[in-house]
Design an enzyme around this catalytic site. Structure first.
Site, PDB file in Angstrom:
ATOM      1  N   THR A 130     -16.454  21.782   4.699  1.00 47.08           N
ATOM      2  CA  THR A 130     -17.129  22.661   5.799  1.00 47.08           C
ATOM      3  C   THR A 130     -18.391  22.935   5.768  1.00 47.08           C
ATOM      4  O   THR A 130     -19.158  22.978   6.922  1.00 47.08           O
ATOM      5  CB  THR A 130     -16.211  24.291   5.766  1.00 47.08           C
ATOM      6  OG1 THR A 130     -14.846  24.005   6.158  1.00 47.08           O
ATOM      7  CG2 THR A 130     -16.949  24.981   6.625  1.00 47.08           C
ATOM      8  N   SER A 155     -11.929  18.368   2.232  1.00 45.30           N
ATOM      9  CA  SER A 155     -11.536  18.221   0.837  1.00 45.30           C
ATOM     10  C   SER A 155      -9.853  18.736   0.707  1.00 45.30           C
ATOM     11  O   SER A 155      -9.150  18.468  -0.201  1.00 45.30           O
ATOM     12  CB  SER A 155     -12.012  19.437  -0.078  1.00 45.30           C
ATOM     13  OG  SER A 155     -11.618  20.700   0.065  1.00 45.30           O
ATOM     14  N   THR A 213     -13.917  23.918   0.467  1.00 46.96           N
ATOM     15  CA  THR A 213     -13.418  24.786  -0.604  1.00 46.96           C
ATOM     16  C   THR A 213     -12.100  24.673  -0.788  1.00 46.96           C
ATOM     17  O   THR A 213     -11.453  25.289  -1.827  1.00 46.96           O
ATOM     18  CB  THR A 213     -13.543  26.112   0.331  1.00 46.96           C
ATOM     19  OG1 THR A 213     -12.935  26.108   1.600  1.00 46.96           O
ATOM     20  CG2 THR A 213     -14.914  26.503   0.559  1.00 46.96           C
ATOM     21  N   ASP A 214     -11.279  23.747   0.050  1.00 46.92           N
ATOM     22  CA  ASP A 214      -9.813  23.850  -0.195  1.00 46.92           C
ATOM     23  C   ASP A 214      -9.329  23.346  -1.644  1.00 46.92           C
ATOM     24  O   ASP A 214      -8.287  23.961  -2.057  1.00 46.92           O
ATOM     25  CB  ASP A 214      -8.892  22.861   0.960  1.00 46.92           C
ATOM     26  CG  ASP A 214      -9.039  23.903   2.288  1.00 46.92           C
ATOM     27  OD1 ASP A 214      -9.372  25.014   2.256  1.00 46.92           O
ATOM     28  OD2 ASP A 214      -8.995  23.049   3.340  1.00 46.92           O
TER      29      ASP A 214
HETATM   30  N1  ASP Z   1     -10.967  21.958   4.750  1.00 46.46           N
HETATM   31  C1  ASP Z   1     -12.361  22.497   4.513  1.00 46.46           C
HETATM   32  C2  ASP Z   1     -12.323  21.590   3.117  1.00 46.46           C
HETATM   33  O1  ASP Z   1     -12.031  21.975   2.277  1.00 46.46           O
HETATM   34  C3  ASP Z   1     -12.486  24.019   4.328  1.00 46.46           C
HETATM   35  C4  ASP Z   1     -13.741  24.215   3.657  1.00 46.46           C
HETATM   36  O2  ASP Z   1     -14.657  23.482   3.134  1.00 46.46           O
HETATM   37  O3  ASP Z   1     -14.123  25.447   3.666  1.00 46.46           O
HETATM   38  O4  ASP Z   1     -13.129  20.545   3.247  1.00 46.46           O
END
Ligand code: ASP
Length: 314
Positions: A14, A60, A93-94
């Site tokens: 993200t 991710s 973040t995931d």
């Molecule tokens: N779906 C995203 C990821 O993990 C969420 C994020 O980065 O906050 O790449």
């Protein structure tokens, strides 16, 4: 003294995401901007000694062992250069807590290897990525800092303790009862606990597609014995070499799993347990082996590395 050189390795997430409508922080696509654009969005980084490399470009949630293998090799390459003080990895973040554990166990670097991320896309009117990147740089350049750290919202979390605890808030990451390793305040690093150290196991050399299959299966109310058996049989048929049961409480496992676990073990599959509780991990012995304070997703990484490296991990 000259500012130390840092290598920034980008993998998507993200932090590099874009929404079609500016200010839409919910419907966006991760991994749209390249690393040069992420750096350009932080005016304070202008003129700093940085090198940038795009290692991957993905959401991710779709992280793969192949990306981990390449990322670990690129991190090792830059960390081995005497002129490089540290490495920053931009990440989604995931699955950040899994990548952090993977890099910690394989590299256990003597220099800072800092993962950072964002909860809002780069197109947000209040994007959090630029400040997180700036803080991660401060940590990577901090004399004495070492080990794998996850730097988000001014906190540096250790690789075993870091958890994504909220699905949408900016302050989504925490280290539970352990607390953060350090704080980053106005570009200054305040160390609270020892830097994470460990023994580098090395990156598995086999093709990532051939890394041992280890999966997580959850234990929960209302589980039928036949369902548990069918899931384990399917996992074995797909070549699973390890299972982590994400248990309840102190790693307790529904009795519906008992026969299926025994069948898996009889077929040579290693079965570990973890807990779905956010804090406390699993304590005490007896029953299935467990990976103490690791989350089920991190325990999966640990068991996979143990299998890939011939028992070196556990
Ligand atoms: N779906 C995203 C990821 O993990 C969420 C994020 O980065 O906050 O790449």
């Amino acid at each position: 003294m000259p500012t130390p050189l840092v290598a920034i390795l980008a993998t998507g997430g993200t932090i590099a995401g874009a929404a079609t409508r500016p200010g839409d922080d919910a419907s966006y696509v991760a991994a749209q901007f390249g690393v040069a654009q992420l750096i350009a969005a932080v005016p304070a980084l202008a003129g700093r000694p940085l090198e940038a490399e795009q290692v991957a470009q993905l959401d991710s949630k779709d992280m793969t062992h192949a990306v981990w293998q390449q990322l670990a090799h690129r991190c090792a390459h830059h960390l081995a250069r005497p002129e490089v003080a540290g490495v920053v990895v931009t990440h989604g973040t995931d699955t950040l807590e899994e990548t952090a554990w993977f890099l910690h166990r394989t590299l256990a670097p003597g220099k800072p290897l800092v993962l950072t991320a964002a909860m809002r896309p780069a197109t947000s009117i209040q994007a959090d990525g630029p400040q997180n990147l700036l803080d991660a740089l401060a940590l990577a350049q901090h004399a004495g800092a070492r080990g794998v750290l996850a730097c988000v919202q001014g906190r540096a979390h250790g690789p075993a303790d870091v958890r994504k605890r909220h699905g949408s808030r900016l302050d989504a990451f925490a280290s539970g009862e352990a607390g953060p390793v350090a704080l980053i305040e106005q570009g200054q690093v305040r160390q609270l606990r020892p830097w994470p150290v460990g023994t580098a196991l090395g990156v598995p050399e086999a093709r990532a597609a051939d890394w041992p299959a280890v999966i997580v299966l959850p234990s929960h109310a209302g589980l039928a014995t036949g369902m548990a058996q069918a899931l384990v049989q399917a996992a074995i048929a797909q070549g699973a070499r390890g299972l982590v049961i994400e248990g309840t409480g102190n790693g307790t496992v529904h009795s519906a799993w008992d026969g299926a676990i025994a069948a898996a073990q009889a077929a040579g599959v290693t079965v570990w347990r973890a807990t779905r509780c956010q804090d406390g991990g699993v304590v005490g012995e007896g029953g299935l082996p467990h990976a103490q304070g690791l989350s089920a997703a991190q325990a999966r990484v640990e068991l996979m590395l143990d299998k890939a490296l011939g028992g070196a991990a556990a």
